[in-house]
Design a protein around this motif. Structure first.
Motif, mmCIF file in Angstrom:
data_model
loop_
_atom_site.group_PDB
_atom_site.id
_atom_site.type_symbol
_atom_site.label_atom_id
_atom_site.label_comp_id
_atom_site.label_asym_id
_atom_site.label_seq_id
_atom_site.Cartn_x
_atom_site.Cartn_y
_atom_site.Cartn_z
ATOM 1 N N ASN A 51 2.795 3.386 11.113
ATOM 2 C CA ASN A 51 1.803 3.730 10.105
ATOM 3 C C ASN A 51 2.088 3.028 8.779
ATOM 4 O O ASN A 51 3.242 2.809 8.413
ATOM 5 C CB ASN A 51 1.755 5.238 9.884
ATOM 6 N N GLY A 52 1.017 2.701 8.088
ATOM 7 C CA GLY A 52 1.141 2.118 6.774
ATOM 8 C C GLY A 52 1.069 3.193 5.703
ATOM 9 O O GLY A 52 1.032 4.401 5.987
ATOM 10 N N SER A 53 1.011 2.754 4.463
ATOM 11 C CA SER A 53 0.971 3.700 3.352
ATOM 12 C C SER A 53 0.312 3.055 2.149
ATOM 13 O O SER A 53 0.086 1.846 2.105
ATOM 14 C CB SER A 53 2.388 4.158 2.981
ATOM 15 N N LEU A 54 -0.012 3.901 1.169
ATOM 16 C CA LEU A 54 -0.478 3.442 -0.134
ATOM 17 C C LEU A 54 0.582 3.785 -1.171
ATOM 18 O O LEU A 54 1.119 4.889 -1.172
ATOM 19 C CB LEU A 54 -1.783 4.130 -0.534
ATOM 20 N N THR A 55 0.868 2.838 -2.056
ATOM 21 C CA THR A 55 1.728 3.116 -3.197
ATOM 22 C C THR A 55 0.855 3.211 -4.437
ATOM 23 O O THR A 55 0.227 2.215 -4.824
ATOM 24 C CB THR A 55 2.778 2.016 -3.397
ATOM 25 N N PRO A 56 0.772 4.403 -5.063
ATOM 26 C CA PRO A 56 -0.007 4.504 -6.307
ATOM 27 C C PRO A 56 0.836 4.073 -7.508
ATOM 28 O O PRO A 56 2.016 4.410 -7.605
ATOM 29 C CB PRO A 56 -0.337 6.001 -6.380
ATOM 30 N N ILE A 57 0.226 3.310 -8.412
ATOM 31 C CA ILE A 57 0.898 2.871 -9.635
ATOM 32 C C ILE A 57 0.083 3.351 -10.829
ATOM 33 O O ILE A 57 -1.101 3.021 -10.954
ATOM 34 C CB ILE A 57 1.034 1.337 -9.698
ATOM 35 N N ASN A 58 0.692 4.107 -11.703
ATOM 36 C CA ASN A 58 0.055 4.529 -12.949
ATOM 37 C C ASN A 58 0.033 3.321 -13.884
ATOM 38 O O ASN A 58 1.076 2.822 -14.295
ATOM 39 C CB ASN A 58 0.843 5.687 -13.573
ATOM 40 N N ILE A 68 1.578 7.385 0.055
ATOM 41 C CA ILE A 68 0.545 8.172 0.729
ATOM 42 C C ILE A 68 0.380 7.635 2.146
ATOM 43 O O ILE A 68 0.049 6.460 2.333
ATOM 44 C CB ILE A 68 -0.794 8.057 -0.024
ATOM 45 N N PRO A 69 0.604 8.446 3.193
ATOM 46 C CA PRO A 69 0.474 7.936 4.558
ATOM 47 C C PRO A 69 -0.981 7.675 4.930
ATOM 48 O O PRO A 69 -1.875 8.455 4.598
ATOM 49 C CB PRO A 69 1.060 9.067 5.414
ATOM 50 N N VAL A 70 -1.202 6.559 5.616
ATOM 51 C CA VAL A 70 -2.537 6.252 6.138
ATOM 52 C C VAL A 70 -2.379 5.905 7.618
ATOM 53 O O VAL A 70 -1.486 6.403 8.284
ATOM 54 C CB VAL A 70 -3.224 5.128 5.334
ATOM 55 N N GLY A 71 -3.240 5.046 8.175
ATOM 56 C CA GLY A 71 -3.179 4.732 9.592
ATOM 57 C C GLY A 71 -2.301 3.538 9.906
ATOM 58 O O GLY A 71 -1.561 3.036 9.051
ATOM 59 N N LYS A 72 -2.399 3.059 11.137
ATOM 60 C CA LYS A 72 -1.589 1.933 11.575
ATOM 61 C C LYS A 72 -2.228 0.609 11.149
ATOM 62 O O LYS A 72 -3.413 0.403 11.328
ATOM 63 C CB LYS A 72 -1.434 1.951 13.097
ATOM 64 N N GLN A 73 -1.410 -0.231 10.594
ATOM 65 C CA GLN A 73 -1.791 -1.572 10.148
ATOM 66 C C GLN A 73 -3.020 -1.545 9.241
ATOM 67 O O GLN A 73 -4.051 -2.144 9.548
ATOM 68 C CB GLN A 73 -2.031 -2.494 11.346
ATOM 69 N N PRO A 74 -2.915 -0.886 8.098
ATOM 70 C CA PRO A 74 -4.039 -0.905 7.142
ATOM 71 C C PRO A 74 -4.238 -2.305 6.582
ATOM 72 O O PRO A 74 -3.270 -2.981 6.242
ATOM 73 C CB PRO A 74 -3.588 0.080 6.066
#
Length: 390
Positions: A51-58, A68-74
């Motif tokens: 699974n991939g993820s999102l990294t939030p940056i302020n 933030i977990p998302v699906g496979k190979q975003p």
């Protein structure tokens, strides 16, 4: 097949990856309450799978939040015009993950069979369209309910796509050398429009009047009239047309010819006057060129130049008034994607390491007023692309 990274947009990125607190985004007064700063979301796509993820940056502090977990190979991300939801296309999961930007929590995955790799959203935010690369279809998603509608058949291997600013038509690039228009009111596809060989990217003028398509293999750009959905005379740009950007006033389209970063195949940027569809003098920039973005005020275009043939990885500013490049801004590793904050004050360059191993990428904040880079921000493993909230 050549896939567009920008955008957007994005398999060529994986091939490239395989081979291959800083300056504040804006001053924040401690005495005056401020609205929530825009957030940059970086899509991390581990090359080893999983699974991939999102990294939030302020963007006010340039600090990262919890992944933030998302699906496979975003592979792609889009954010609704109201900034409330990010949608992530996961090619290996055959899903789209909605993420609440208020809580940074993922919602229930939305099925989109056929390898979703591209995503675009209407200006009113009501519908997200997902390009399914393996199926040759586009899935409409109603954002109010996060439900998928009936898939719309387009050409094989849909790649880049964009919606006219008036919201009436979605244009989808096919690996077959065509562009398919989709009426967003009825979700029906029109007749495919022939363009050049290996089309890789497209942009639409702010008046919704013309679509420009970059044809990598043909070394041309094809203009398409949206009134008639007919292609005009191809514009020769003298190199491998990789990606495009249009000025906010619609007067100029800039074409990135990626080249190979060598003396025999240098990269450059060609300006096209949209009134005449005539190319101007090529702007030479060292390196293997990837992404381009234009500031909201239209004064500066920034180009990502990857390391090649001994050149230094950098981001190069171009004055749109004179079409002359400024001093290159060094960044670590290879910049693949560029994004700008809505206020036009900060540019973010997404950098990856050039190796076959999994690596944490970085994002470099660049102050647009001074063209100086801040401290690189460490993000997730094998970052693919990014987007910033409105």
């Amino acid at each position: 097949m050549i896939r567009h990274v920008m955008g957007a947009t994005s398999g060529a990125v994986l091939a490239l990856l395989a081979m291959l607190p800083g300056q504040p985004a804006s001053a924040v007064s401690a005495a005056t309450p401020q609205a929530k700063a825009p957030v940059a979301y970086v899509v991390n796509t581990p090359l080893s799978g999983g699974n991939g993820s999102l990294t939030p940056i302020n963007t006010a502090t340039n600090t990262v939040g919890t992944p933030i977990p998302v699906g496979k190979q975003p592979e792609a991300i889009v954010i609704t015009p109201d900034g409330q939801t990010a949608y992530v296309a996961n090619i290996a999961s055959n899903t789209v993950t909605p993420v609440s930007t208020a809580t940074n929590k993922p919602g229930k995955a939305i099925k989109s069979p056929g390898g979703p790799t591209e995503i675009a959203i209407t200006p009113n935010g009501k519908t997200a369209y997902v390009g399914n690369y393996n199926a040759g279809t586009v899935t409409p998603i109603t954002t109010a309910t996060n439900t998928a509608g009936k898939a719309i058949k387009v050409g094989p291997s849909p790649d880049s796509m964009a919606i006219t600013p008036d919201g009436k038509t979605l244009y989808v690039v096919s690996n077959a050398g065509t562009v398919t228009p989709i009426n967003t009111a009825t979700n029906t596809a029109g007749k495919a429009i022939p363009v050049g060989f290996e089309p890789n990217d497209l942009v639409i003028t702010p008046d919704s009047g013309t679509v420009y398509v970059a044809n990598f293999g043909s070394e041309t750009v094809t203009p398409i009239s949206t009134a008639t959905n007919t292609a005009g005379t191809p514009i020769k740009v003298g190199g491998h047309a990789y990606t495009l950007a249009v000025t906010p006033n619609g007067s100029t389209v800039y074409v990135v010819n990626s080249g190979e970063g060598t003396k025999s195949q240098p990269g450059d940027v060609v300006p096209i006057a949209t009134v005449t569809n005539k190319p101007g003098k090529a702007i030479s920039i060292p390196g293997y060129l990837q992404a381009i973005i234009i500031t909201p005020d239209g004064k500066t275009a920034y180009v990502a130049n990857n390391t090649a043939a001994g050149t230094t990885a950098a981001v190069t500013p171009i004055s749109t008034a004179t079409n002359t490049p400024g001093k290159a801004i060094p960044v670590p590793n290879a910049p693949l994607v560029l994004a700008i904050t809505p206020n036009g004050q900060e540019l973010y360059a997404l950098n990856v390491l050039l190796s076959g191993q999994q690596n944490h990428g970085t994002v470099t904040p660049i102050n647009i007023a001074t063209n100086t880079a801040g401290k690189p921000i460490k993000v997730g493993v094998d970052p693919m692309t990014m987007a910033i909230t409105p």
